[in-house]
Design an enzyme around this catalytic site. Sequence first.
Site, PDB file in Angstrom:
ATOM      1  N   ARG A 108      84.385  28.825  41.649  1.00 38.05           N
ATOM      2  CA  ARG A 108      85.039  29.584  40.592  1.00 38.05           C
ATOM      3  C   ARG A 108      86.535  29.604  40.866  1.00 38.05           C
ATOM      4  NH1 ARG A 108      83.601  35.732  38.966  1.00 38.05           N
ATOM      5  NH2 ARG A 108      83.773  36.022  41.192  1.00 38.05           N
ATOM      6  N   THR A 112      91.438  31.658  36.766  1.00 34.57           N
ATOM      7  CA  THR A 112      90.893  31.540  35.401  1.00 34.57           C
ATOM      8  C   THR A 112      89.453  32.038  35.321  1.00 34.57           C
ATOM      9  OG1 THR A 112      90.022  29.327  35.841  1.00 34.57           O
ATOM     10  CG2 THR A 112      92.285  29.455  35.009  1.00 34.57           C
TER      11      THR A 112
HETATM   12  N1  URA Z   1      79.917  36.426  42.654  1.00 33.02           N
HETATM   13  C1  URA Z   1      79.591  37.237  43.690  1.00 33.02           C
HETATM   14  O1  URA Z   1      79.282  36.768  44.786  1.00 33.02           O
HETATM   15  N2  URA Z   1      79.612  38.563  43.490  1.00 33.02           N
HETATM   16  C2  URA Z   1      79.940  39.118  42.311  1.00 33.02           C
HETATM   17  O2  URA Z   1      79.922  40.345  42.187  1.00 33.02           O
HETATM   18  C3  URA Z   1      80.283  38.253  41.242  1.00 33.02           C
HETATM   19  C4  URA Z   1      80.265  36.914  41.448  1.00 33.02           C
END
Ligand code: URA
Length: 213
Positions: A108, A112
């Site tokens: 991720r 963004t």
């Molecule tokens: N990813 C995680 O590991 N924890 C979260 O709370 C959200 C995304």
Amino acid sequence: MTESAQTIVVRHPLVQHKLTLMRRKETPVAEFRRLLKEISMLLAYEATRDLGVTHTEIETPVQKMADAPVLDGKKLVLVGILRAGLGIVDGMLEIVPSARVGHIGMYRNHETLEPVEYFFKVPGKLHDRTVIVCDPMLATGNSAVAAIDRMKRAKPGALKFVCLLACPEGIKTFHDAHPDVPVYTAAVDERLNEKGYIIPGLGDAGDRLFGTR
Ligand code: URA
């Protein structure tokens, strides 16, 4: 178990108790890992409820049995979204040990919150197999949507998504994009915070699973 549309919340007391232990910030890595494995076994039980069976003749120590049920069809495929999805795949493999396993590498972008794919390796010829994509946290839903988009290009027979924790925002994003794919989860928490964490949640599942914080 509670069902709403395509979201199946597994409310079994064992699942809920173990999830509470996982949420506690003082729970050590080894216990967090063990609990994720145990809950994943129980989630697998629900997510595989509709697997087909056929009947075969066997011999017990006492006598012949003409119609003993056995799983029918091609082996299940479990696909873990790296890296925390590995924790769920490990648990599910305990009860479906002959499942095939695939991996999707997706991280991720912290600014963004959008997913970026860096690895994709799954078994071939998926058209008559059920594929279960696994990731512990359905948070923004962006990685899960991207992973399912990617899996759909491989044309599996059926697709499901298994997570440990979800939130309303993630579920909406997921089902808006993939209304045909059921989500199995142990809980739907209150909301997503401004940093993309599930509230109250359990923190960063990958860090807690691998002790990387
Ligand atoms: N990813 C995680 O590991 N924890 C979260 O709370 C959200 C995304």
